[in-house]
Enzyme design. Structure first.
Site, short mmCIF file in Angstrom:
data_model
loop_
_atom_site.label_atom_id
_atom_site.label_comp_id
_atom_site.label_asym_id
_atom_site.label_seq_id
_atom_site.Cartn_x
_atom_site.Cartn_y
_atom_site.Cartn_z
N HIS A 5 16.94 16.69 -28.13
CA HIS A 5 18.20 16.90 -28.85
C HIS A 5 19.12 15.70 -28.68
O HIS A 5 19.65 15.45 -27.62
CB HIS A 5 18.86 18.16 -28.30
CG HIS A 5 20.13 18.54 -28.99
ND1 HIS A 5 21.36 18.44 -28.38
CD2 HIS A 5 20.36 19.00 -30.25
CE1 HIS A 5 22.29 18.85 -29.23
NE2 HIS A 5 21.71 19.20 -30.35
N HIS A 47 25.98 12.56 -34.49
CA HIS A 47 26.07 14.01 -34.63
C HIS A 47 27.26 14.44 -35.47
O HIS A 47 27.15 15.30 -36.34
CB HIS A 47 26.16 14.68 -33.26
CG HIS A 47 26.37 16.15 -33.38
ND1 HIS A 47 27.63 16.73 -33.35
CD2 HIS A 47 25.50 17.17 -33.58
CE1 HIS A 47 27.51 18.03 -33.51
NE2 HIS A 47 26.24 18.33 -33.66
O1 G3P Z 1 19.89 20.60 -35.06
C1 G3P Z 1 19.73 21.48 -34.00
C2 G3P Z 1 20.99 21.42 -33.28
O2 G3P Z 1 21.22 20.06 -33.03
C3 G3P Z 1 22.07 21.99 -34.12
O3 G3P Z 1 23.23 21.84 -33.49
O4 G3P Z 1 25.40 20.85 -33.66
O5 G3P Z 1 23.79 19.94 -32.03
O6 G3P Z 1 23.46 19.51 -34.46
P1 G3P Z 1 24.00 20.46 -33.42
CA CA Z 2 21.36 18.50 -34.87
#
Ligand code: G3P
Ligand code: CA
Length: 330
Positions: A5, A47
């Site tokens: 992530h 992000h």
């Molecule tokens: O894309 C999966 C997860 O990353 C979604 O949450 O806000 O971290 O992009 P975010």
């Molecule tokens: Ca994401």
């Protein structure tokens, strides 16, 4: 499988190439790219649609602040964004002070990090795969398509052009495409995919309406929060299966409220998704932000992988997920 992530963001500033390299070294199977477009139409790996949480933009370009206090990627050229200093995430903690978003992680304003484009990250992954013999995949997210449409930009079309250029055009397991916006996924399935010849597995990201992850135009043409709660209700999976190949729910929504350490009950969402052929890749396991029902991150991995039966998950700590899976198959 394990999706890094924003890279190995538990250890290095999110979405930097350094964080991506560490994630590869830690054995991640996929690297995530969140995307936003610049004023001169470049795709930056970031992000947020704004730059201020992870850079010195407020100090460098104070006059670009919008009324909501943010500094939007859409208001800057790539050259300007490249000139910014990237830091691990900070949160406003008073009039002018900034505190780390995660206190135990890489210290803010340490060392030297930069923003990069989607092309640069894909070139980087191609190089690291070549040099290591690995086949680490990509897991790309279109961030806020509505915000880009409002600015006259088509982030999905721009992204598909780059993915095609790098050979990510088929369901060979090397790439996933994720988005919170169901209308955009439907458009990709019906129009953009067929017209570009890019056919990727599409993942519907899920969150409740209150999180305001995406917007739609109302009858007067104003952008209003999209009401996404239907996805979480029983029966929500079948409509998604009409345009997507999988779901990306918040993992907390896979566990019953009232669960406690040693007594964790999962909801029926994973089974319902699997019943209609959808993959399930929840986000985001963080060893330094455990839910009330877990005392160690391995308990979270166990509940998600073993008890709920997810097909993969997003984590800031790829090494811990890879280690858990390795021990599970010993
Ligand atoms: O894309 C999966 C997860 O990353 C979604 O949450 O806000 O971290 O992009 P975010
Ligand atoms: Ca994401």
């Amino acid at each position: 499988m394990v999706i890094a992530h924003r890279g190995a963001s538990g250890y290095l500033p999110e979405h930097t190439l350094e964080a991506k390299a560490l994630a590869v070294a830690q054995g991640a199977h996929y690297l995530e790219q969140d995307l936003a477009m610049t004023s001169d139409d470049h795709l930056v790996v970031i992000h947020d649609p704004y730059l201020d949480r992870i850079s010195d933009v407020a100090r460098r370009f104070p006059e670009r602040r919008r009324p909501d206090g943010r500094f939007y990627v859409l208001d800057f050229t790539l050259e300007e964004i490249r000139s910014l200093r990237v830091t691990s995430a900070v949160v406003e903690a008073g009039e002018s002070e900034f505190a780390p978003e995660y206190p135990g992680r890489f210290p803010p304003w340490s060392s030297r990090f930069e923003f990069h484009t989607l092309q640069e990250e894909l070139e980087f992954i191609r190089g690291i795969n070549y040099a290591t013999g690995r086949q680490v995949g990509i897991y790309t997210e279109l961030k806020a398509p509505w915000l880009h449409h409002d600015a006259g930009k088509d982030i999905a079309a721009a992204t598909y052009a780059v993915l095609k250029e790098f050979g990510y055009d088929s369901r060979d397991g090397s790439a996933y495409l994720q988005c919170f916006d169901p209308a955009e996924l439907q458009r990709i399935k019906d129009d953009l995919g067929p017209s570009t010849g890019v056919d990727l597995p599409l993942i519907q990201l899920m969150s409740d309406t209150a999180h305001q992850e995406t917007r739609v135009r109302d009858a007067e043409g104003a952008w209003v929060p999209y009401e996404s709660d239907w996805m979480m209700q029983p029966g929500g999976m079948a409509p998604i299966a009409g345009y997507a190949d999988g779901i990306g729910p918040d993992y907390h929504d896979l566990v019953d409220e009232g669960s406690e350490p040693g007594d964790v009950r999962v909801t029926g969402m994973v089974d319902e998704a699997h019943d209609v052929g959808l993959l399930v890749h929840p986000y985001t396991v963080r060893a330094d932000a455990l839910p009330s029902w877990a005392r160690h991150v391995d308990e979270v991995f166990s509940v998600l992988y073993d008890q709920a039966g997810v097909d993969g998950l997003f984590t800031d700590f790829p090494d811990l997920a890879v280690g858990f899976l390795a021990r599970s198959t010993e």
